[in-house]
Motif scaffolding. Structure first.
Motif, mmCIF file in Angstrom:
data_model
loop_
_atom_site.group_PDB
_atom_site.id
_atom_site.type_symbol
_atom_site.label_atom_id
_atom_site.label_comp_id
_atom_site.label_asym_id
_atom_site.label_seq_id
_atom_site.Cartn_x
_atom_site.Cartn_y
_atom_site.Cartn_z
ATOM 1 N N CYS A 116 -0.192 5.214 4.979
ATOM 2 C CA CYS A 116 0.755 4.116 5.217
ATOM 3 C C CYS A 116 2.192 4.632 5.212
ATOM 4 N N CYS A 136 0.849 -1.192 0.000
ATOM 5 C CA CYS A 136 0.000 0.000 0.000
ATOM 6 C C CYS A 136 0.882 1.239 0.000
ATOM 7 N N CYS A 171 -0.403 4.350 0.001
ATOM 8 C CA CYS A 171 -1.168 5.535 0.400
ATOM 9 C C CYS A 171 -0.353 6.383 1.368
HETATM 10 ZN ZN LIG Z 1 -2.264 2.453 2.903
#
Ligand SMILES: [Zn+2]
Ligand SMILES: [Zn+2]
Length: 146
Positions: free
Chosen positions: A31, A26, A28
């Motif tokens: 994260c 991930c 994002c």
């Molecule tokens: Zn994430």
């Protein structure tokens, strides 16, 4: 596949079963911040298999862009991220942090989420200088060129 893991200080130990084909990265921005690095690697525990064997993680609830709330857990002593989980859902889905799993060398990601916020320099990793350990640092934190 049965997996087990622990935090860095060893206070929290846990086990679960996972499908090794379900490992994802991930990218994002949450994260990135919560992991302290530029992406996170996660594998969901198969329903009903996640068990904490010792210790109790600290829980931080974050609200995502979608408004969904997720528990982010970590060791209160050493800070190692342990898992994320849905809040209030039954059954809860536990997203295990692959770096805390002993079998992480067998858990290769097969998909990447939020690639639009991935750091572009990751594409250059294959050609970046590689050292098998780390260089000797001088008093100012400097080190020799590879
Ligand atoms: Zn994430
Ligand atoms: Zn710990």
């Amino acid at each position: 596949m049965k997996v087990d893991g622990s935090c860095h200080c060893g206070k929290i130990r846990f086990e679960a079963e996972v499908d090794p084909r379900k490992v994802v990265i991930c990218h994002c921005t949450d994260c990135q911040t919560l992991s302290g690095t530029v992406f996170r690697t996660v594998v969901p525990a198969i329903e009903g298999t996640f068990r904490i064997l010792s210790g109790a993680p600290k829980v931080y609830v974050k609200t995502g862009e979608s408004g969904n709330k997720r528990e982010q857990t970590f060791c209160p002593d050493c800070g190692t991220p342990i898992y994320s989980a849905t809040v209030g859902a039954n059954p809860q889905v536990f997203g295990l942090r692959v770096g805390a799993l002993r079998q992480r060398d067998q858990l290769m990601p097969s998909d990447q989420f939020w690639f639009r916020s991935s750091q572009p320099w990751l594409q250059g990793l294959p050609s970046m200088a590689k050292r098998q350990t780390q260089p000797v640092f001088d008093a100012k934190g400097g080190f020799d060129d590879p």
